[in-house]
Enzyme design. Structure first.
Site, short mmCIF file in Angstrom:
data_model
loop_
_atom_site.label_atom_id
_atom_site.label_comp_id
_atom_site.label_asym_id
_atom_site.label_seq_id
_atom_site.Cartn_x
_atom_site.Cartn_y
_atom_site.Cartn_z
N LYS A 103 53.79 38.99 47.35
CA LYS A 103 53.00 39.31 46.22
C LYS A 103 52.90 38.02 45.54
O LYS A 103 53.40 37.33 45.39
CB LYS A 103 53.60 40.26 45.32
N1 GLU Z 1 47.64 45.21 46.24
C1 GLU Z 1 47.52 46.42 47.06
C2 GLU Z 1 48.82 46.99 47.03
O1 GLU Z 1 49.75 47.05 46.05
C3 GLU Z 1 47.15 46.21 48.39
C4 GLU Z 1 47.93 45.03 49.04
C5 GLU Z 1 47.19 44.61 50.65
O2 GLU Z 1 46.26 44.95 50.82
O3 GLU Z 1 47.58 43.28 51.09
O4 GLU Z 1 49.31 47.65 48.19
#
Ligand code: GLU
Length: 413
Positions: A103
């Site tokens: 993240k």
């Molecule tokens: N931000 C989204 C989540 O929290 C998608 C993450 C992604 O597609 O890598 O799942």
């Protein structure tokens, strides 16, 4: 509020205990692999320079490259990003896609920046974390307040450094730049599939069910629209400016048009205003918190009247609230299962980019449905087998997968 990460680890501890997990393996799973903090100097339009704090965390990469979004929000901290990276690890494992968890985030209110300032911020953040990301190591995506345009700037910045175009460095891109059909709607669509499955096993079919959705961003708005298309009555919606209510059902398409015209759903014709707190406490069949973390807490958990909560946001319910909801018989379908549709189609996007062959939207949606219903069944079986709530069951499914792989790979020394 203390550390989000410490609170989040309590659920991991509980799942590990239930699984009788090998302590040696568990020591690895409780730690982030890599945490990076960067300073991002940005020249503002008025000539002044501001310096923003940025983060990227790889939590665990046993299953594959780190995967997870980038958020732009004033409250972003290393603690939050680490927690979100851990949740991504379990999320990818629940739906069984070959990624680890990552993240990123920048502590900034993007609504206060011009488009040019936002572009400069994104490019400099990308340059600062360039050694961490790449199609085989870490693949970012959109999250709170980031979108396909932000992803396009990241592709360009990364590609300039690599001296070639590399679209598979991020997912959630515009379709004409290697994006996948159906990606933008994928998280909301996944929530609809999970709500449908939960309704099936708990005897509350979506048709004619009443629904309240907190948050009207990319996740909440699509979930509300698709669930309404399945015959449910969406009685309440909210965004950062407040909530709206109509017991006979809100026209979600009209709400979407209202946002396009005025920037908010508040004031939509035929609705009465309610607060975000009131929305959470409505007597509805399904409550979908799709805004930010820590919305259902010790303070309001005993006032929740919804029968099933399908978590659209990451971490909307605290561990303390979980206990109260479980005791009161509220069924909670956890974030790492219910909002995994986004990362699932991100996986499809990454596969398509690497293949150079793009799928029709119906293929994407069918494969998404299969992944989500399989994951729901895996978690539901685990919950039946061990007689535990769905959240604990989802953690058990995920942690077991990551632990088995970690054990098989062994320790590099
Ligand atoms: N931000 C989204 C989540 O929290 C998608 C993450 C992604 O597609 O890598 O799942």
């Amino acid at each position: 509020m203390g550390s989000l990460f410490e609170d989040a680890l309590k659920r991991v501890d509980e799942a590990a205990e239930r699984l009788n997990l090998d302590e040696n393996i568990y020591r690895i799973l409780r730690k982030p692999k890599k945490q990076v903090i960067v300073s991002i100097p940005v020249e503002m339009d008025d000539g002044t320079i501001r310096v923003f704090d940025g983060y990227r965390v790889h939590y665990n990469v046993a299953m594959g490259p780190a995967k997870g979004g980038i958020r732009f929000h004033p409250n972003v901290t290393l603690d939050e990003v680490t927690t979100l990276a851990m949740w991504m690890t379990w999320k990818c494992a629940v739906v069984n896609i070959p990624f680890g968890g990552g993240k990123g985030g920048v502590a900034v209110d993007p609504h206060k920046l011009s488009v040019k300032e936002l572009e400069r911020l994104t490019r400099r953040y990308t340059a600062e974390i360039i050694d961490l990301i790449g199609p085989d190591v870490d693949v970012p995506a959109p999250d709170v307040n980031t979108n396909s345009q932000v992803m396009a700037w990241i592709v360009d910045t990364y590609s300039m450094h690599m001296r070639k175009t590399v679209t598979s460095v991020v997912t959630g891109k515009p379709i004409f730049l290697g994006g996948s059909r159906g990606r933008r709607e994928a998280t909301g669509r996944g929530i609809m599939f999970i709500a449908r499955e939960a309704g099936r096993v708990y005897g509350l079919p979506l048709k004619n069910a009443t629904v309240a959705v907190q948050g009207f961003g990319n996740v909440g708005s699509v979930a509300a629209k698709l669930i309404a298309m399945h015959g449910a009555r969406v009685v309440a919606l909210s965004d950062v400016n407040g909530g709206i209510y109509n017991e006979n059902g809100i026209d979600v398409n009209a709400a979407l048009r209202k946002v396009e015209e005025t920037g908010t759903i508040v004031g939509l014709e035929g609705t009465t205003p309610i607060t975000n707190e009131q929305l959470l406490e409505l007597d509805v069949d399904f409550l979908i918190p799709a805004a930010l973390e820590n919305q259902i807490t010790r303070e309001n958990a005993d006032k929740i009247k919804a029968k099933i909560i399908v978590e659209g946001a990451n971490g909307p319910t605290t561990t303390e609230a979980d206990k109260v909801l479980n005791e009161r018989g509220v069924k909670v379908i956890p974030d790492i299962l219910s909002n995994a549709g986004g990362v699932t189609v991100s996986y499809f996007e990454w596969v398509q980019d690497r293949d150079g062959y793009f799928w029709k939207e119906s293929v994407v949606n069918d494969r998404l449905e299969e992944v989500m219903t399989d994951a729901f069944n895996d978690v539901y079986q685990m919950s039946k087998q061990h007689n535990v709530p769905m959240r604990l069951a989802a953690y058990m499914v995920a942690i077991k997968r990551v632990a088995d792989i970690t054990k098989a790979r062994g320790i590099y020394a």
